[in-house]
Design a protein around this motif. Structure first.
Motif, short mmCIF file in Angstrom:
data_model
loop_
_atom_site.label_atom_id
_atom_site.label_comp_id
_atom_site.label_asym_id
_atom_site.label_seq_id
_atom_site.Cartn_x
_atom_site.Cartn_y
_atom_site.Cartn_z
N SER A 187 1.02 -1.06 0.18
CA SER A 187 -0.21 -0.34 0.36
C SER A 187 1.25 1.11 0.05
CB SER A 187 -1.01 -0.19 0.96
OG SER A 187 -1.89 1.26 1.32
N LEU A 193 -3.42 1.34 -1.42
CA LEU A 193 -4.00 -0.23 -1.49
C LEU A 193 -5.65 -0.32 -1.79
CD1 LEU A 193 -4.59 -3.30 -1.30
CD2 LEU A 193 -5.09 -3.42 0.04
N ALA A 194 -6.38 0.97 -1.23
CA ALA A 194 -7.75 1.46 -1.91
C ALA A 194 -7.90 1.79 -2.56
CB ALA A 194 -8.00 2.34 -0.79
N GLU A 195 -6.85 3.10 -3.49
CA GLU A 195 -6.83 3.43 -4.76
C GLU A 195 -6.97 2.47 -5.52
OE1 GLU A 195 -4.84 6.90 -7.31
OE2 GLU A 195 -4.20 6.82 -4.98
N VAL A 197 -7.28 -0.68 -5.38
CA VAL A 197 -8.60 -2.03 -5.11
C VAL A 197 -10.14 -1.17 -6.67
CG1 VAL A 197 -10.68 -3.03 -3.97
CG2 VAL A 197 -8.02 -3.03 -3.52
N ARG A 198 -10.13 0.64 -6.24
CA ARG A 198 -10.66 1.18 -6.70
C ARG A 198 -10.77 1.26 -8.21
NH1 ARG A 198 -10.98 4.60 -2.26
NH2 ARG A 198 -9.24 6.00 -3.89
N ILE A 221 -2.24 -7.70 0.06
CA ILE A 221 -2.44 -6.80 0.89
C ILE A 221 -1.44 -7.08 2.11
CG2 ILE A 221 -4.97 -7.18 0.64
CD1 ILE A 221 -4.53 -9.65 3.07
N ARG A 227 -3.26 -4.75 10.76
CA ARG A 227 -3.99 -4.20 9.62
C ARG A 227 -4.38 -4.86 8.39
NH1 ARG A 227 -0.42 0.24 10.66
NH2 ARG A 227 1.24 -0.14 8.91
N ASN A 231 -7.14 -4.71 5.72
CA ASN A 231 -7.11 -4.59 4.12
C ASN A 231 -7.37 -6.19 3.73
OD1 ASN A 231 -5.31 -3.04 4.65
ND2 ASN A 231 -3.75 -4.18 4.19
N LEU A 234 -11.70 -5.18 3.01
CA LEU A 234 -11.49 -4.02 2.22
C LEU A 234 -11.52 -4.34 0.20
CD1 LEU A 234 -11.42 -0.56 0.47
CD2 LEU A 234 -7.93 -1.25 0.44
N GLU A 237 -15.63 -6.04 0.49
CA GLU A 237 -16.86 -5.06 -0.02
C GLU A 237 -16.73 -4.44 -1.48
OE1 GLU A 237 -15.74 -2.47 3.28
OE2 GLU A 237 -16.71 -4.20 5.34
N ALA A 238 -14.80 -4.49 -2.10
CA ALA A 238 -15.02 -4.02 -2.87
C ALA A 238 -15.55 -5.10 -4.36
CB ALA A 238 -13.73 -3.21 -3.55
#
Length: 414
Positions: A187, A193-195, A197-198, A221, A227, A231, A234, A237-238
């Motif tokens: 990440s 990581l969130a970006e 995944v999106r 992850i 964490r 992770n 995240l 859920e996506a």
């Protein structure tokens, strides 16, 4: 009494039997001198026992630094030591402390390698192992037979979210089964990581809605244990279908922590394995390592591939693939992951040598370095493996598939 049997390859310039007894004592009840409380009853209940010593030819290699004795007198052997399970219980971290703890530091050994483990059923009761394995992964990917063809995101570092999404779109449209982050992609500040995944799911979900099939994407992850759960959530859920961890950097306890919480397959990367295994005089062999990783809960595990860019010979790689496929404690079936320098020209040799299509075959440069681009690289891998499984020669298939012919010209063939 339940025991763990650990198998070692050892070389020593001191009396062999005495050295092996020292190892057994050091890792159970003994120390360098007799102490008060070391009774016959205690020793009978808790001491590790040497079960067998089988002589092997000398290695011809230099001894480990700091080892004792005249190396000209060295003897080498394969040794089995039984450790009472009640010394540490069905616990992976404590198992490792017993079978791979201070013994590597002993002056008595000039070479020491843990090569295998025989574990009692208590470990199966404590560790459920892979939740998905071969069949679960095939179901999620919607590929009932044949090898799963995959790739690694390349360049491994530096792509923007938009560039990553465009690359994933290209190879998804080519019909790839599996895509994974590189082990270097955690990440990072440049692409958290969130970006990531999106960006990936913004491409894969519409593709799945349109086609009814979504390639499995293994999001890396790897992180501090605290964490890992967040992770994973995240990704889940996506709408993601796989998470990846570097087994050796999060540790077996980290993998097991994730396994307890995971709703997704766990792709196990073996980064850092060479640090434990490359020098044959020291460390832990793949045969032992893969059992521990399977117990901890990985569904896929990297084994390397033939003609790879790393240090392992083809024979070593094939032994690793066979070890991963061999049932363990009555099951724990996982997918061997072939990677490192793989390309279309290796399909026939790999299939002939392994005799199975229960493989996840990853080509990074072999896909993205294709002269026709990444989609052409995917098709070259698909066609090569289809020909191998169907019994058609590589040359015959390449004459009909320009992408395969170009891959062979670029990367060669075995």
């Amino acid at each position: 009494m339940d025991v763990v049997r650990a198998v070692y390859e050892i070389e020593t310039a001191l009396p062999l039997e005495k050295t092996v007894a020292t190892i057994a004592g050091e890792q159970s009840t003994g120390t360098f001198v007799a102490v008060r409380g070391e009774t016959e009853r205690l020793t009978a209940l808790h001491a590790a026992a040497v079960e067998s010593i089988v002589d092997l030819p000398p290695s011809g290699r230099p001894p480990l630094p700091g080892s004792s004795g005249d190396w000209a007198d060295a003897r080498r052997a394969r040794v089995t030591i039984a450790f009472p399970l009640h010394n540490f219980g069905a616990s992976l971290p404590n198992l490792l402390a017993a079978v791979a703890g201070n013994l590597f530091d002993l002056r008595e050994v000039g070479a020491l390698r843990l090569v295998d483990l025989d574990l009692p059923p208590a470990f199966a009761a404590a560790y459920p192992g892979p939740a998905f394995g071969v069949l679960g992964t095939r179901k999620l990917v919607d590929r009932g037979t044949g090898p799963l063809i995959g790739t690694i995101i390349k360049p491994s570092i530096g792509l923007s979210a938009a560039q990553l999404a465009a690359l994933v779109a290209e190879i998804a449209e080519a019909g790839i089964d599996f895509i994974k982050d590189d082990e270097l992609q955690g990440s990072a500040p440049y692409l958290p990581l969130a970006e990531r995944v999106r960006a990936v799911m913004s491409v894969l979900k519409p593709y799945a809605d349109r086609t009814g099939r979504m390639p499995m994407y293994a999001f890396n992850i790897t992180d501090d244990i605290s964490r890992l759960g967040a992770n994973h959530d995240l990704v889940a859920e996506a709408g993601g279908s796989c998470v990846m961890v570097c087994v050796n950097t999060v540790g077996l306890a980290g993998v097991q922590y994730l396994r307890e919480r995971s709703e997704l397959p766990i792709h196990g990367h073996r980064a850092m394995f060479g640090a434990f295994s490359r020098w044959p005089q020291l460390g832990i062999g793949f045969g032992a390592f893969q059992k521990l990783a399977r117990l901890a809960g990985v569904d896929h595990l990297h084994t390397n591939g033939i003609a790879n860019k790393f240090y392992e010979s083809d024979d070593e790689v094939l032994a690793s693939i066979e070890a991963v496929r061999r049932p363990f404690l009555g099951g724990y079936h996982i997918l061997p992951v072939l990677s490192s320098g793989q390309s279309a020209g290796l399909a026939h040799a790999t299939y002939a040598a392994t005799g199975t299509d229960d493989l996840l075959v990853l080509a990074g440069g072999g896909v993205h370095g294709h002269p026709g681009g990444s989609a052409a690289g995917v098709r070259s891998m698909q066609e090569a493996w289809a020909a191998a499984v169907e019994g058609e020669s590589l040359e015959s298939r390449a004459a009909k598939v320009p992408e395969l012919a170009a891959a062979i010209e670029k990367f060669g063939q075995r």
